[in-house]
Design a protein around this motif. Structure first.
Motif, short mmCIF file in Angstrom:
data_model
loop_
_atom_site.label_atom_id
_atom_site.label_comp_id
_atom_site.label_asym_id
_atom_site.label_seq_id
_atom_site.Cartn_x
_atom_site.Cartn_y
_atom_site.Cartn_z
N LEU A 30 0.82 -1.21 0.00
CA LEU A 30 0.00 0.00 0.00
C LEU A 30 0.85 1.26 0.00
O LEU A 30 0.46 2.28 -0.56
N TRP A 31 2.03 1.21 0.65
CA TRP A 31 2.93 2.36 0.66
C TRP A 31 3.26 2.80 -0.76
O TRP A 31 3.34 3.98 -1.07
N ASN A 32 3.45 1.84 -1.65
CA ASN A 32 3.83 2.15 -3.02
C ASN A 32 2.65 2.23 -3.98
O ASN A 32 2.83 2.46 -5.17
N ASP A 33 1.43 2.04 -3.45
CA ASP A 33 0.23 2.15 -4.29
C ASP A 33 -0.02 3.61 -4.60
O ASP A 33 -0.19 4.44 -3.70
N ALA A 34 -0.03 3.93 -5.87
CA ALA A 34 -0.19 5.34 -6.27
C ALA A 34 -1.19 5.46 -7.40
O ALA A 34 -1.33 4.56 -8.23
N LYS A 40 -1.99 7.66 -1.76
CA LYS A 40 -3.11 7.92 -0.85
C LYS A 40 -3.00 7.26 0.51
O LYS A 40 -3.70 7.66 1.44
N TYR A 41 -2.13 6.27 0.70
CA TYR A 41 -2.04 5.58 1.98
C TYR A 41 -0.85 6.01 2.84
O TYR A 41 -0.79 5.69 4.01
N ARG A 42 0.10 6.70 2.25
CA ARG A 42 1.35 6.99 2.97
C ARG A 42 1.15 7.82 4.22
O ARG A 42 1.76 7.54 5.25
#
Length: 121
Positions: A30-34, A40-42
């Motif tokens: 999720l950290w790298n989900d962009a 949006k999750y960082r």
């Protein structure tokens, strides 16, 4: 009666405020989900990352293995965009996680926040 109303009102306020928090455990995927340049999750994972993951002491490759490739790299630091509001140039809001290195070992982290104040015409 007034005490009961105040207690219920305060309890509801606490519940609403805690529901608005987006804090969540760090998750590498999720950290790298962009979506484009928006991660949006960082912001929700940042507190857990800094509190429960020991970045200090990690080697450069360990940091990039855990957090992915940074958005920027220069001399002795890298940075990850946490939240950036692209509503013109320069962006109106920037929040970044900086990781500083010495001899390829992370020595510190820093959160950078900046709000661009629009000039009055």
């Amino acid at each position: 009666m007034l005490n009961k109303v105040l207690f219920v009102s305060f309890s509801l306020l606490v519940i609403l405020l805690s529901a608005c928090r987006r804090d969540q455990p760090f998750n590498r995927k999720l950290w790298n989900d962009a979506e484009g340049l928006d991660f949006k999750y960082r912001d929700g994972m940042l507190n857990d990352l800094l509190k429960n993951r020991k970045i200090k002491g990690m080697r450069f490759y360990q940091v990039t293995d855990s957090l992915g490739w940074p958005q920027g790299k220069k001399d002795n630091y890298i940075y990850y965009d946490i939240d950036v509001k692209y509503d013109g140039y320069p962006p109106s809001y920037v929040k970044r996680l900086y990781v500083y290195f010495k001899d390829s070992v992370a020595v510190s982290t820093k959160i950078y926040e900046h709000t661009e104040k629009k000039k009055k015409k």
